[in-house]
Motif scaffolding. Structure first.
Motif, mmCIF file in Angstrom:
data_model
loop_
_atom_site.group_PDB
_atom_site.id
_atom_site.type_symbol
_atom_site.label_atom_id
_atom_site.label_comp_id
_atom_site.label_asym_id
_atom_site.label_seq_id
_atom_site.Cartn_x
_atom_site.Cartn_y
_atom_site.Cartn_z
ATOM 1 N N GLY A 1 -0.555 9.763 -49.637
ATOM 2 C CA GLY A 1 -1.955 9.491 -49.318
ATOM 3 C C GLY A 1 -2.906 10.450 -50.006
ATOM 4 O O GLY A 1 -3.982 10.056 -50.478
ATOM 5 N N THR B 1 -8.126 1.720 -44.588
ATOM 6 C CA THR B 1 -7.646 1.909 -45.955
ATOM 7 C C THR B 1 -7.457 0.580 -46.659
ATOM 8 O O THR B 1 -7.934 0.374 -47.787
ATOM 9 C CB THR B 1 -6.323 2.688 -45.946
ATOM 10 N N LEU B 2 -6.752 -0.348 -46.006
ATOM 11 C CA LEU B 2 -6.470 -1.631 -46.641
ATOM 12 C C LEU B 2 -7.739 -2.460 -46.824
ATOM 13 O O LEU B 2 -7.950 -3.054 -47.892
ATOM 14 C CB LEU B 2 -5.457 -2.406 -45.805
ATOM 15 N N ILE C 1 -7.922 6.601 -45.715
ATOM 16 C CA ILE C 1 -6.749 7.274 -46.276
ATOM 17 C C ILE C 1 -6.711 8.738 -45.838
ATOM 18 O O ILE C 1 -5.627 9.297 -45.591
ATOM 19 C CB ILE C 1 -6.711 7.127 -47.814
ATOM 20 N N ASP D 1 5.342 3.499 -44.252
ATOM 21 C CA ASP D 1 5.306 4.271 -43.019
ATOM 22 C C ASP D 1 5.712 3.411 -41.826
ATOM 23 O O ASP D 1 6.243 3.912 -40.841
ATOM 24 C CB ASP D 1 3.891 4.820 -42.803
ATOM 25 N N SER E 1 -1.451 1.029 -50.719
ATOM 26 C CA SER E 1 -0.808 -0.149 -50.139
ATOM 27 C C SER E 1 0.708 -0.025 -50.130
ATOM 28 O O SER E 1 1.390 -0.775 -49.438
ATOM 29 C CB SER E 1 -1.218 -1.416 -50.894
ATOM 30 N N LEU F 1 1.284 2.576 -46.764
ATOM 31 C CA LEU F 1 0.998 2.052 -45.423
ATOM 32 C C LEU F 1 2.199 1.312 -44.840
ATOM 33 O O LEU F 1 2.660 1.631 -43.733
ATOM 34 C CB LEU F 1 -0.239 1.151 -45.446
ATOM 35 N N ALA G 1 -4.945 2.902 -41.232
ATOM 36 C CA ALA G 1 -4.394 1.949 -42.199
ATOM 37 C C ALA G 1 -5.304 0.737 -42.359
ATOM 38 O O ALA G 1 -5.474 0.208 -43.462
ATOM 39 C CB ALA G 1 -3.000 1.517 -41.755
ATOM 40 N N PHE H 1 -3.126 -1.675 -36.334
ATOM 41 C CA PHE H 1 -3.397 -2.117 -37.706
ATOM 42 C C PHE H 1 -3.874 -3.569 -37.721
ATOM 43 O O PHE H 1 -4.940 -3.902 -38.253
ATOM 44 C CB PHE H 1 -2.100 -1.944 -38.502
ATOM 45 N N GLN I 1 -2.769 6.153 -36.678
ATOM 46 C CA GLN I 1 -2.327 5.755 -38.008
ATOM 47 C C GLN I 1 -2.665 4.300 -38.294
ATOM 48 O O GLN I 1 -3.081 3.952 -39.401
ATOM 49 C CB GLN I 1 -0.810 5.946 -38.135
ATOM 50 N N SER J 1 -0.676 11.220 -40.007
ATOM 51 C CA SER J 1 0.733 11.318 -40.416
ATOM 52 C C SER J 1 1.269 12.728 -40.151
ATOM 53 O O SER J 1 2.406 12.898 -39.690
ATOM 54 C CB SER J 1 0.880 10.974 -41.898
ATOM 55 N N PHE K 1 -5.453 8.690 -42.378
ATOM 56 C CA PHE K 1 -4.027 8.375 -42.390
ATOM 57 C C PHE K 1 -3.207 9.631 -42.698
ATOM 58 O O PHE K 1 -2.158 9.869 -42.088
ATOM 59 C CB PHE K 1 -3.744 7.294 -43.427
#
Length: 497
Positions: A173, A114-115, A81, A24, A18, A21, A111, A57, A107, A88, A84
């Motif tokens: 990451g 991931t979140l 992740i 970035d 967190s 993300l 994200a 996102f 990305q 990246s 990501f």
């Protein structure tokens, strides 16, 4: 029996993700002028470097949450992740701005996974007051990533170049993934019904069309037929989304949660912080580097005045909630931030950076008050059984709100500059932070930018004060461990007690 050590390793891994993300997202702002110079992108294409990430996102974070419920929270977090990291690396080697924008969409999708997967995994690890504290820490680390992105980005730009900004996110990451995979438990929702396809499609369409309209409006004109058509299509998509969610058996967004007044008040917090803080993380580095001509390291270190309070204030404010309600503390912080915005707007381009740092410090101090509280509030003001949906809605409000706020402020700034400079291409270049290649009299360009920036700050201050009033009315009696929502649910459904 789950060990305390394992639980906190999971918390560390999710918090690390967190951080990276939003880092970035805001770090890319500092890199925007350098990317524009290196890859020679148009002002519109350069604008999408930040907006494409936030759009992808914000529009898919709730759909990603549904995928995590069906296929497993750990699996979706790991896929997110890992993706990501891969995107990246791809962004850092993009051969053009168009390719970079496309990779930034990837990305954003990564994200969201991931979140959503990480937040859902934390909800399974912690309960009661521990859950509120864990989510407050998650929100604080998210804020730290946002806050220090421009500073770290400026230093990396000055030392290693713009590609290093994105490569650094890939490295963090990998570390998060290394901690999460051995320790995080797999969990699913046995009652999950899958992704709400129509809801996801209409919400994404509404957000994308609205953002695209905001970006195109300064160049085409706010009353031009294409822009009005985009706004109209966005409104229709939003209406369709609401109707779909109201009648869906298992909606992506449970509108019944908005019957809790405190839940409504919580949604005002990320909107307020987007207006008084997040947009500055993007606009100020562009101003420092592209308009005022500071080097990247100077711009990055100056941004510390805005970000440094995030290291201390959220934890101090959390302690104060023993005596003062989070809503009152949050509203007071927003009032301070609004005052800082008015002060900041009065400083003309070219002023010493120390002069700029003073109002930036006040804004950072004020914004830090609600930032460390709002994630915990998002899960405490609704019954425990609804915490997962509440977290998803809050995350969507935060990220989509930041995306819209950023697009709207950049569009407003470009429009106000365009009203002072009769050449649209010059105005667009100045708004994008490319004063060097805008042409024309630089003194006139600086005056136009400074006057437009002052008006923008005043408008953002008004929005921040309005949000503070909403927070004060709806959240003045809320707490981070709020039992009122639980009692309300028991009253409505006695079998839950």
């Amino acid at each position: 029996m789950r060990s305390v050590r394992d639980k906190y390793i999971v918390l560390f891994a999710v918090c690390l993700a967190s951080v990276v993300l939003p880092l970035d997202f805001s770090g890319a702002a500092a890199a925007t002028p350098a990317i524009a110079r290196a890859l020679r992108g148009s002002p519109t294409a350069v604008t999408w470097i930040v907006n494409s990430f936030m759009l992808a996102f914000g529009s898919t974070v709730m759909a990603a949450g549904a995928l995590a419920d069906v296929y497993g929270r750990k699996r979706i977090f790991a896929i997110g992740i890992a993706s990501f990291v891969a995107t990246s690396v791809a962004v850092s080697f993009a051969p053009s701005v168009a390719w970079l924008d496309a990779f930034r969409v990837g990305q954003g999708l990564a994200a969201a996974c991931t979140l959503s997967g990480g937040s859902a995994a934390l909800a399974q690890e912690f309960d009661g007051p521990e859950r509120a504290r864990a989510f407050s820490l998650l929100g604080t680390t998210f804020g730290l990533g946002l806050a220090f992105g421009p500073s770290l980005g400026g230093v990396l730009l000055g030392v290693l170049g713009w590609r290093s900004v994105f490569l650094s996110g890939a490295i963090v990451g990998v570390v998060s993934l290394a901690f999460a995979i051995p320790t995080m438990r797999e969990s699913r929702d046995p009652n999950a019904r899958g992704v709400d396809g129509p809801g996801t499609a209409t919400f994404t369409a509404a957000l994308a069309l609205f953002t695209f309209a905001l970006i195109e409006a300064p160049a085409r004109g706010w009353t031009s037929l294409p822009v009005l058509g985009l706004f109209g299509a966005a409104a229709l998509a939003l209406v369709a989304f609401v109707q779909i969610e109201r009648h869906a058996a298992h909606p992506m967004l449970d509108l019944s949660l908005f019957r809790y007044p405190r839940f409504v008040g919580v949604q005002a917090l990320p909107i307020a912080t987007a207006c008084c803080y997040v947009v500055l993380l993007i606009l100020l580095p562009i101003r420092f580097i592209g308009i005022e001509g500071h080097d990247e390291v100077t711009a990055g270190t100056t941004m510390l005045a805005l970000s440094a309070p995030m290291l201390v204030v959220p934890f101090a404010v959390a302690t104060c909630t023993r005596w003062i309600s989070p809503g009152t503390l949050s509203a007071a912080g927003l009032v301070l931030a609004a005052g800082g915005l008015v002060w900041l707007g009065r400083i003309a381009p070219g002023a010493p950076v120390a002069t700029m740092a003073k109002p930036m410090l006040l804004i950072g101090f004020g914004t830090s008050a609600p930032w460390g509280l709002m994630d915990g509030l998002s899960v405490s003001v609704v019954p425990k059984e609804r915490a997962g949906m509440a977290t998803g809605i809050f995350g969507t409000t935060r990220i989509a709100g930041e995306s819209i706020a950023l697009a709207a402020t950049r569009a407003a700034l470009a429009t106000m500059i365009g009203a002072r400079i009769p050449h649209p291409e010059m105005a667009q270049s100045v708004a994008a932070g490319d004063l060097l290649h805008a042409g024309g009299d630089s003194a006139i360009m600086l005056f136009a930018y400074g006057d437009a920036f002052r008006m923008l700050c005043n408008g953002l201050a008004v929005l921040t004060l309005a949000s503070a009033l909403v927070v004060l009315v709806f959240l003045s009696g809320a707490s981070l461990v709020d039992e009122k929502a639980r009692r309300d649910e028991i009253d409505e459904h006695p079998n839950l007690g």
